[in-house]
Design a protein around this motif. Structure first.
Motif, mmCIF file in Angstrom:
data_model
loop_
_atom_site.group_PDB
_atom_site.id
_atom_site.type_symbol
_atom_site.label_atom_id
_atom_site.label_comp_id
_atom_site.label_asym_id
_atom_site.label_seq_id
_atom_site.Cartn_x
_atom_site.Cartn_y
_atom_site.Cartn_z
ATOM 1 N N LEU A 9 48.600 44.200 43.742
ATOM 2 C CA LEU A 9 48.805 42.830 44.205
ATOM 3 C C LEU A 9 50.291 42.510 44.277
ATOM 4 N N VAL A 20 43.230 34.311 39.930
ATOM 5 C CA VAL A 20 42.726 35.202 40.986
ATOM 6 C C VAL A 20 42.980 36.653 40.593
ATOM 7 N N LEU A 23 40.656 38.064 37.875
ATOM 8 C CA LEU A 23 39.332 38.374 38.418
ATOM 9 C C LEU A 23 39.384 39.645 39.267
ATOM 10 N N PHE A 24 40.441 39.746 40.093
ATOM 11 C CA PHE A 24 40.603 40.947 40.937
ATOM 12 C C PHE A 24 40.626 42.205 40.069
ATOM 13 N N ILE A 27 37.194 43.075 38.461
ATOM 14 C CA ILE A 27 36.278 43.755 39.387
ATOM 15 C C ILE A 27 36.770 45.176 39.650
ATOM 16 N N GLY A 86 34.047 33.960 40.197
ATOM 17 C CA GLY A 86 34.653 33.739 41.522
ATOM 18 C C GLY A 86 34.437 32.323 42.001
ATOM 19 N N VAL A 89 36.914 29.903 40.092
ATOM 20 C CA VAL A 89 38.291 29.973 40.598
ATOM 21 C C VAL A 89 38.357 29.412 42.024
ATOM 22 N N PHE A 90 37.266 29.616 42.789
ATOM 23 C CA PHE A 90 37.210 29.096 44.156
ATOM 24 C C PHE A 90 37.308 27.568 44.160
ATOM 25 N N LEU A 93 40.799 26.662 43.620
ATOM 26 C CA LEU A 93 41.567 26.850 44.846
ATOM 27 C C LEU A 93 41.290 25.743 45.857
ATOM 28 N N ARG A 152 48.398 33.460 46.752
ATOM 29 C CA ARG A 152 46.963 33.803 46.837
ATOM 30 C C ARG A 152 46.170 32.707 47.549
#
Lengths: 310, 545
Positions: A9, A20, A23-24, A27, A86, A89-90, A93, A152
């Protein structure tokens, strides 16, 4: 732009970026473990049970309910975790704090224009640090997408309806803004910067860019050249972009596709801005939008004066 | 040439162009699709060549945009969607269920002609009318303002869609009505189940893209506002319509490949395919669920947050059965007799690549992470791992598997293995690098990434590696073409069942099937992977020869 971020990233410079990224990487690591497990088992089986004779007669394997249940339950749990994470966090955002500083954004082929409540305009985005900023965005032509990798955040920009994106920058620096939605010929050139100032510097910047009373027409033209995004297609140094360079343009003789020609005087330049499709110079295509006809007479005068000075 | 085979039943160009034999129609598709694949591949190499270094290297931005558009249109609509059903579905499916042909042989031939008409429209539009640089997704309003060549290309998609619908219809009726005695639903080879599930999607989803293309056509021609905001239309409506087809189309592409992999894993492990019932029914379940997830292409496209949340959840619902299939394929090898011939190498390669494609699919299905990854090279890498690493690698594996049955000849096994290794290395070098490029922030459809070099100096190195990988991949694919042609004319004659497989096309036909497949209708007495009941298939393989 000193920070290079991590392997996967880019540098992180907004309040949401950390969430973000966490979480990235969660996963990514779970996926890596699952992948090694699956492919490791595959390689192990392919070697352990390799054919030794064409007469091998393996017997059917009885199903193992426990293993089958586990490979249903474990992936289900894992995706449930990443879905809920997700989703949270969405929302972060998607919902701008109520005290956000609002800036209007206009996107067009192939540049950005940022308009501030003070009346200032700029082709680079200027924002204060440690303060939520909410962008209200609209396109003048096709779909674009506002993308700041370091923050992000990303949101498509449409003609005829507003879309929104918000962020809070965490340090003073400059970051790349890219268009992420394919928008035609110079899509990969539709970049600008976001400049993050301290609160004081930001106020100063707004003050310096609000008034234009004591500027010459050519100076105002230079600012319009930047604000209106003329630079995306017309260079000042003779380099041929999508459209003709402004260097030495005024006074030269223009050859048109219909075989006629004309001298590039002030009237020609004005006509070429407000009705670009009327005469197409040889070697170019009729790509310039007609939207500049809405510029005020004073702005047109300023732009012509600026082009004549090149 | 084997005596009495369908290949020698009649001669001359006319006997091929007017054939109603499902096997010959399969070969007509193979020839056409191979040509389109070559074209799409050359376009891909040109795209990668432009990106070897930052700045403009070979092509101008206008040419570059046309290259990736045509690459996408050709590969999606003329190669991957028709590929497995057209070639292997036609050739293999009727024999696998013990039928003499498909239910509607003349409609089958008509489908091929309609498909070719679509392809001709696309090529004519490109050569004669003008440039198309909209991307294969034809997003409005960009496509509304593009040249009229777009109309030719959308007409091509519309026309080729009918070939897909008719083929799907044909297969559904064939599977329902033409099965041999004893060929019960739970004895269907998993390839048949997969093609059957695919056929349902073809019939139900394809009309939507047809209607969308007609609306695009009407808007451009008559200037009525449907998608173009300048005329009062809604550009996001186009995206909904487009993905309502194009997401199910992903399953039109991948389900048949999953069917091939199931057959390969069973045959080359000489073992019952683990979780047969689950794999069979999940293909059908995925076919239906596939209709409910199109919105995950639009998380940042101004869709309501609630819609995005629902679409994200449904996306994971479809991910779970897909993951379980992978576990089942790996488990099939357990206590089997694993024979690493070229088709099996492709099956294992599929598992490797498709698992990466699937896991990164979870990544982009997660709402907050997708906001960052959407429209970057991460997505490009993801769908190439699924579409090429999944669908096309499945097709290549299937072609290697059924090659002796189609041509009656064997190919050079050593050459096959070397090519498989080249394809594997080339593919991963090409596309794995693109994951990193994307997650670090490089948007897709970028002619020039020099302006990003300040913040991601590694972009040059990663792009160069990706381009070099594409050349290795191309070398592997060219090698396949070379030894396939060699095999066609000089290859060793194959026996009727060189792999020791258990399904009807291997056990009940000669080395090459004759024109009507079977002398007498087979009576099916065992399942497709019941190797322990199949005394007749042992020792017939040619590994010792």
């Amino acid at each position: 732009m000193g920070d290079q971020g991590t392997v996967w990233l880019p540098e992180a410079a907004s309040t949401v970026a950390g969430d973000v990224d966490a979480l990235f990487y969660f996963i990514l690591w779970v996926s890596t473990i699952l992948f090694i497990g699956v492919i490791g088992t595959m390689v192990l089986f392919a070697w352990r049970f390799r054919r030794r004779s064409s007469q091998d007669r393996p017997q059917p394997v009885r199903e193992n309910k426990l293993i089958e249940a586990s490979w249903i339950v474990v992936p289900t749990l894992l995706v449930a975790i990443v879905f809920v994470w997700g989703f949270r966090v969405f929302l972060e955002l998607g919902i701008a704090p109520p005290n956000s500083y609002e800036i209007d954004v206009r996107a067009r082929k192939w540049s950005w224009l940022f308009e501030y409540s003070s009346g200032a305009q700029s082709s680079e985005l200027h924002v204060p640090v440690h303060r939520p900023v909410k962008l209200r965005m609209i396109s003048e032509d096709v779909i674009h997408s506002f993308f700041v990798p370091a923050f992000r955040v990303k949101a498509d920009v449409f003609a005829g309806r507003y879309s929104y994106v918000w962020f809070e920058a965490t340090r003073q620096d400059t970051f790349v803004v890219a268009c992420a939605e394919y928008c035609g010929m110079a899509h990969s050139q539709m970049l600008t910067r976001v400049v993050v100032h301290s609160q004081d510097d930001f106020e100063n910047w707004l003050a310096n860019n609000a008034a234009d009373a004591d500027m010459t027409p050519a100076e105002r033209g230079e600012r319009l050249y930047s604000q209106q995004g003329c630079f995306a297609c017309h260079s000042l140094d003779g380099i041929e972009l999508t459209g003709p360079s402004f260097q030495g343009l005024a006074g030269s003789t223009r050859m048109f596709t219909d075989g006629t020609s004309a001298e590039a005087d002030a009237n020609y330049l004005r006509q070429a801005i407000v009705n670009p499709a009327a005469e197409i110079v040889q070697g170019y295509e009729a790509l310039m939008p007609g939207t500049y006809s809405s510029l005020s007479a004073a702005d047109l005068d300023a732009l012509v004066a600026f082009i004549e000075a090149q | 040439m084997h005596e009495g085979s369908y290949l020698g039943a009649s001669r001359g160009l006319k006997s091929w162009l007017l054939t109603t034999d499902h096997k010959r129609i399969g070969i007509l598709y193979a020839v056409a699709i191979a040509a389109f694949f070559l074209l799409g591949g050359i376009l891909a190499i040109l795209v990668r060549t432009e990106l070897t270094a930052p700045g403009e290297t070979v092509f101008g931005q206008d040419q570059y945009n046309q290259l990736f558009t045509l690459h996408g249109v050709v590969m999606v609509f003329l190669v991957i969607i028709p590929g497995i059903p057209g070639i292997l579905g036609n050739f293999v499916l009727p024999i696998q269920i013990g039928a003499k042909d498909v239910a509607f042989p003349r409609l089958n031939l008509a489908s091929w002609y309609i498909f070719m008409a679509g392809a001709v429209l696309a090529v004519l539009g490109w050569l004669l009318v003008g440039k198309v640089d909209t991307g294969w997704t034809f997003y409005t309003p960009y496509s509304s303002g593009a040249s009229n060549a777009v109309l030719w290309l959308t007409s091509a998609v519309f026309v080729a869609g009918f070939a897909s619908i008719f083929t799907g219809l044909n297969f559904i009726v064939t599977v329902h009505k033409m099965r041999a005695p004893g060929m019960t639903w739970n004895r269907l080879p998993l390839f048949v189940w997969a093609i059957y599930a695919t056929a349902i999607v073809q019939v139900l989803a394809t009309p939507v893209i047809g209607i969308t293309m007609v609306l695009l056509f009407l808007e451009k021609l008559l200037q009525i506002g449907i998608f173009d905001p300048a005329l009062g239309g809604d550009p996001v409506l186009f995206q909904h319509f487009f993905w309502f087809y194009s997401h199910p189309a992903v399953y039109i592409m991948i389900l048949p490949a999953m069917g091939i992999i199931s057959d390969l894993m069973g045959t080359f492990s000489r073992q019952q395919v683990s979780g047969y019932t689950f794999i069979a029914l999940s293909s059908v379940a995925i076919a239906f669920l596939g209709f409910l997830v199109w919105g995950h292409h639009m998380f940042v496209a101004g869709q309501s947050a609630l819609s995005s949340i629902i679409f994200s959840m449904l996306t994971f619902l479809i991910g779970i059965p897909t993951g379980i299939k992978v576990f089942n394929w790996v488990a099939t090898m357990y206590k089997g007799s694993v024979w690493l011939q070229t088709p099996m190498l492709y099956a294992l390669m599929f598992l490797f690549l498709f698992t990466i494609g699937g896991l990164t699919g979870i990544m982009v299905g997660v709402l907050a992470v997708d906001v960052h990854l959407h429209d970057t090279y991460f997505v490009v890498a993801h769908f190439h791992y699924v579409m090429m690493g999944g669908a096309l690698i499945g097709l290549i594996g299937g072609l290697h598997y059924w090659w002796p049955k189609i041509t009656g000849r064997l190919y050079n096994e050593t050459a096959g293995r070397i090519a498989a290794v080249l394809v594997f290395i080339g593919f991963n070098l090409t596309f794995f690098t693109q994951f990193i490029l994307g997650s670090r922030g490089m948007p897709r459809r970028y002619h020039d990434y020099s302006a990003l070099m300040d913040v991601m100096p590694e972009a040059a190195m990663l792009n160069l590696a990706s381009s070099l990988g594409s050349y290795i991949l191309a070398a592997g694919l060219v090698m396949i073409l070379v030894y396939a042609l060699h095999s066609l004319f000089r290859g060793k004659l194959a026996s009727a069942n060189p792999w020791g497989a258990c399904t009807l096309e291997w056990t009940h036909t000669g080395p090459v099937p004759d024109a009507h497949n079977f002398h007498e209708t087979p009576l099916v007495t065992r399942g497709p992977y019941d190797f322990h009941l199949a005394d007749d298939v042992f020792g017939s393989d040619e590994e010792d020869s």
